[in-house]
Design a protein around this motif. Structure first.
Motif, short mmCIF file in Angstrom:
data_model
loop_
_atom_site.label_atom_id
_atom_site.label_comp_id
_atom_site.label_asym_id
_atom_site.label_seq_id
_atom_site.Cartn_x
_atom_site.Cartn_y
_atom_site.Cartn_z
N GLY A 210 -41.53 24.79 -6.14
CA GLY A 210 -41.66 24.55 -7.55
C GLY A 210 -40.09 26.01 -7.95
N ALA A 211 -40.35 27.21 -7.67
CA ALA A 211 -38.76 27.88 -7.86
C ALA A 211 -37.73 27.29 -7.67
N ALA A 212 -37.58 27.12 -6.48
CA ALA A 212 -36.36 26.36 -5.91
C ALA A 212 -35.64 24.81 -7.48
N LEU A 213 -37.23 23.91 -8.04
CA LEU A 213 -37.03 22.83 -8.51
C LEU A 213 -36.22 23.52 -10.34
N ALA A 214 -37.35 24.22 -10.13
CA ALA A 214 -37.42 25.05 -11.80
C ALA A 214 -35.48 25.80 -11.93
N ASN A 215 -34.94 26.13 -11.27
CA ASN A 215 -33.90 26.94 -11.09
C ASN A 215 -32.87 25.36 -11.23
N VAL A 216 -32.81 24.36 -10.60
CA VAL A 216 -31.92 23.56 -10.82
C VAL A 216 -31.94 22.77 -12.37
N ILE A 217 -33.19 22.43 -12.41
CA ILE A 217 -33.39 21.82 -13.74
C ILE A 217 -32.89 22.75 -14.99
N ALA A 218 -33.02 23.37 -15.18
CA ALA A 218 -32.80 25.16 -15.97
C ALA A 218 -31.24 24.83 -15.84
N GLN A 219 -30.15 25.27 -14.86
CA GLN A 219 -28.80 24.87 -14.22
C GLN A 219 -28.38 23.50 -15.31
N GLY A 220 -29.02 22.77 -14.24
CA GLY A 220 -28.38 21.12 -15.52
C GLY A 220 -28.76 21.23 -17.06
N LEU A 221 -29.51 21.89 -17.48
CA LEU A 221 -29.10 21.76 -18.80
C LEU A 221 -28.10 22.76 -19.35
N SER A 222 -28.38 23.97 -19.13
CA SER A 222 -26.85 25.14 -19.09
C SER A 222 -26.01 23.72 -19.14
N ALA A 223 -25.57 23.19 -18.01
CA ALA A 223 -24.24 22.90 -17.02
C ALA A 223 -24.02 21.61 -18.48
N ALA A 224 -24.92 20.96 -19.22
CA ALA A 224 -25.04 20.17 -20.65
C ALA A 224 -24.06 20.66 -21.80
N TRP A 225 -24.88 22.01 -21.92
CA TRP A 225 -24.53 22.27 -22.99
C TRP A 225 -23.33 22.85 -22.92
N ILE A 226 -22.30 22.60 -21.91
CA ILE A 226 -21.06 23.93 -21.75
C ILE A 226 -20.78 22.71 -21.85
N ILE A 227 -20.54 21.55 -21.35
CA ILE A 227 -19.74 20.66 -21.14
C ILE A 227 -20.13 19.95 -22.73
N ARG A 228 -21.06 19.85 -23.38
CA ARG A 228 -21.30 19.19 -24.92
C ARG A 228 -19.67 19.92 -25.47
N PHE A 229 -20.38 20.82 -25.69
CA PHE A 229 -19.77 21.99 -26.90
C PHE A 229 -17.76 21.59 -25.87
N LEU A 230 -17.57 21.96 -24.84
CA LEU A 230 -16.18 22.04 -24.25
C LEU A 230 -14.95 20.85 -24.74
N ALA A 231 -16.36 19.75 -24.99
CA ALA A 231 -15.47 18.84 -25.63
C ALA A 231 -16.03 17.98 -26.62
N SER A 232 -16.24 18.94 -28.14
CA SER A 232 -16.27 18.82 -28.90
C SER A 232 -14.91 19.46 -29.73
N PRO A 233 -15.18 18.93 -30.95
CA PRO A 233 -14.01 19.57 -31.77
C PRO A 233 -14.34 21.42 -32.45
N ASP A 234 -15.08 21.50 -32.17
CA ASP A 234 -15.94 23.46 -31.87
C ASP A 234 -14.80 23.92 -30.70
N SER A 235 -14.64 23.30 -29.45
CA SER A 235 -13.50 24.37 -28.70
C SER A 235 -12.15 24.42 -29.18
N ALA A 236 -11.93 25.30 -28.69
CA ALA A 236 -10.48 25.55 -29.12
C ALA A 236 -9.43 25.03 -28.36
N ILE A 237 -10.73 25.33 -26.81
CA ILE A 237 -10.21 24.53 -25.40
C ILE A 237 -10.66 23.50 -25.24
N ARG A 238 -9.72 22.24 -25.84
CA ARG A 238 -10.98 20.71 -25.65
C ARG A 238 -11.11 19.97 -23.52
#
Length: 471
Positions: A210-238
């Motif tokens: 359960g601890a490992a699964l919680a970690n995997v889901i959490a990292q997945g949500l974090s990665a999705a947030w980062i990719i969304r920002f970097l692909a957006s016009p708000d990022s200086a480096i697109r």
């Protein structure tokens, strides 16, 4: 075409310095970037520590579960090391190009980094899944702790890509001075893990899985947030789809990233040496104590790593722009602050070792080991802030060789040999714990002397304009 590129470069300079990397007063700028980075690091350390606190309180098997996951720690460090290989190579180089006003090149560094991260994550997860059992035994798992370590690692490795993307790409957000955005991505992962841990571990009765699964889901949500920002016009480096491909730019990325990679991968090696030596000379009690102590050391690293992450884009941008005076003021002021913070944290841990150990376990034997060894195990961290800032400054200025030397010197030349030799000289388990402060203090002194020599050559008194640098 040449005119369009030039116009775009000028636009880039403005957008790249949207956070005032080249204009705002250094003191306030470092604080504004360091605080979010420290908060982000604190969240990361917190959910790692809370993970182990939850595991330690599983009825009947808590101490074995915590120790088993502690044996997995070197492998999780190795996974994150490969993310740093790419992210800490590509991010500072992109920051330097922003300082020079070359947006196209900064974005090509990002695209090549994403391609490398995906390839590494796939290969790494397959290899580690195949060989996880012999690796865990080699890393200090006993017959009692191996089942818990194996269960945790099997699920954790399924999220290797998420870990690589979240750790490796967040550096491209800090590279453009967007510290609060980078902090948010980490907080998303940390809070998700903290919320899911008790649900999976206790409510669903999944234990270490359960601890490992919680970690995997959490990292997945974090990665999705980062990719969304970097692909957006708000990022200086697109992040653009057509740029995600391996190119020759991987060469300088790997060359610069190899230093932080070695720092992290050798941390994994050190944990292996610690665990195997302690298992041999002391057994599961000493391995459990080391698991607690490394968790506490992360509290000190929270400030060290957070401050460095806030400092690095300032150094990279201003070095690329030729503003050498700002670079000098940034690293000198930060070094003083970091040593002061490290000494304060070290003193607190040394004064109350038993109290903090009791938060993790009720086992009197483990608490006794932590109480006796933690004060001198952490004492070298007070001055380690010197090496941390020096390492950050070298990477920020694109200086791979001296940074690589310092990484190798502390871990491979000093710490690993000492941790192996001292126990055999009659010091036993005490020798393992003493190796850490000796290495920390020695490497800090060497780092300070080395940077003083390099700074005279890398940071001349005469500054250049950004236009001169880009030409």
């Amino acid at each position: 075409m040449e005119r369009k590129t030039h116009e775009r470069s000028k636009t880039t300079t403005a957008s790249g310095d949207g956070s005032g990397l080249g204009t705002r007063p250094i003191g306030r700028l470092v604080v504004s970037l360091a605080i979010p980075a420290v908060v982000a690091q604190a969240c990361t350390a917190l959910y790692t520590i809370v993970d182990r606190l939850f595991l330690a309180h599983i009825p009947g098997v808590g101490d074995l579960a915590m120790t088993g996951v502690g044996v997995c720690f070197p492998i999780t460090l190795a996974v994150s090391a490969f993310a740093l290989l790419i992210g800490m190579g590509g991010g500072p180089l992109a920051s330097i190009e922003l300082g020079r006003g070359d947006l196209d090149k900064a974005e090509r560094y990002l695209g090549a980094s994403v391609a490398a991260i995906i390839a590494i994550a796939i290969i790494l997860s397959i290899l580690l899944q195949i060989f996880k059992t012999p690796i865990l035994v080699l890393f200090g798992a006993s017959d009692a702790t191996l089942p818990y370590a194996s269960d945790f690692l099997a699920i954790y490795l399924s999220g290797t890509l998420f870990v690589q993307l979240s750790l490796g790409l967040n550096t491209f957000i800090t590279a453009q001075g967007r510290a609060f955005v980078a902090m948010t991505s980490v907080i998303i992962g940390a809070l998700s893990s903290l919320a899911l841990d008790p649900l999976f571990i206790f409510t669903f009765g999944m234990g270490v899985r359960g601890a490992a699964l919680a970690n995997v889901i959490a990292q997945g949500l974090s990665a999705a947030w980062i990719i969304r920002f970097l692909a957006s016009p708000d990022s200086a480096i697109r992040l653009r789809l057509h740029s995600i491909r391996p190119t020759r730019m991987l060469g300088p990325i790997l060359f610069l990233g190899v230093s932080p990679f070695i720092m992290q991968i050798t941390e994994s090696v050190i944990q292996v040496v610690f665990n195997s030596s302690l298992q041999h000379y002391g057994g599961d009690v000493y391995v459990g104590a080391m698991t607690i102590m490394t968790s506490l050391m992360q509290l000190i690293f929270v400030f060290s790593q957070g401050i460095s992450q806030g400092l690095q884009p300032i150094i990279g941008y201003n070095y690329g722009a030729g503003s050498y005076g700002r670079v000098r003021r940034a690293y000198s002021g930060t070094m003083i602050a970091q040593v002061a913070i490290n000494c304060t944290m070290t003193t607190l841990l040394a004064l109350f070792p038993g109290a903090v150990a009791s938060l993790f376990t009720s086992d009197a034997a483990i608490i006794d080991v932590v109480s006796r060894t933690l004060p001198y195990f952490v004492c070298g961290m007070g001055v380690f802030g010197i090496q941390n800032v020096v390492q950050c400054a070298f990477v920020g200025m694109g200086q791979a060789k001296p940074s690589l030397f310092l990484a190798i010197f502390r871990k491979l030349i000093l710490l690993v040999p000492l941790a192996l030799i001292l126990p055999r000289l009659g010091f036993g388990t005490i020798g393992v714990f003493v190796a850490e402060p000796v290495s920390d203090a020695t490497s800090a002194i060497v780092a300070g002397l080395l940077f003083t020599w390099y700074a005279n050559r890398l940071l001349p008194k005469t500054e250049r304009s950004a236009d001169a640098v880009s030409r």
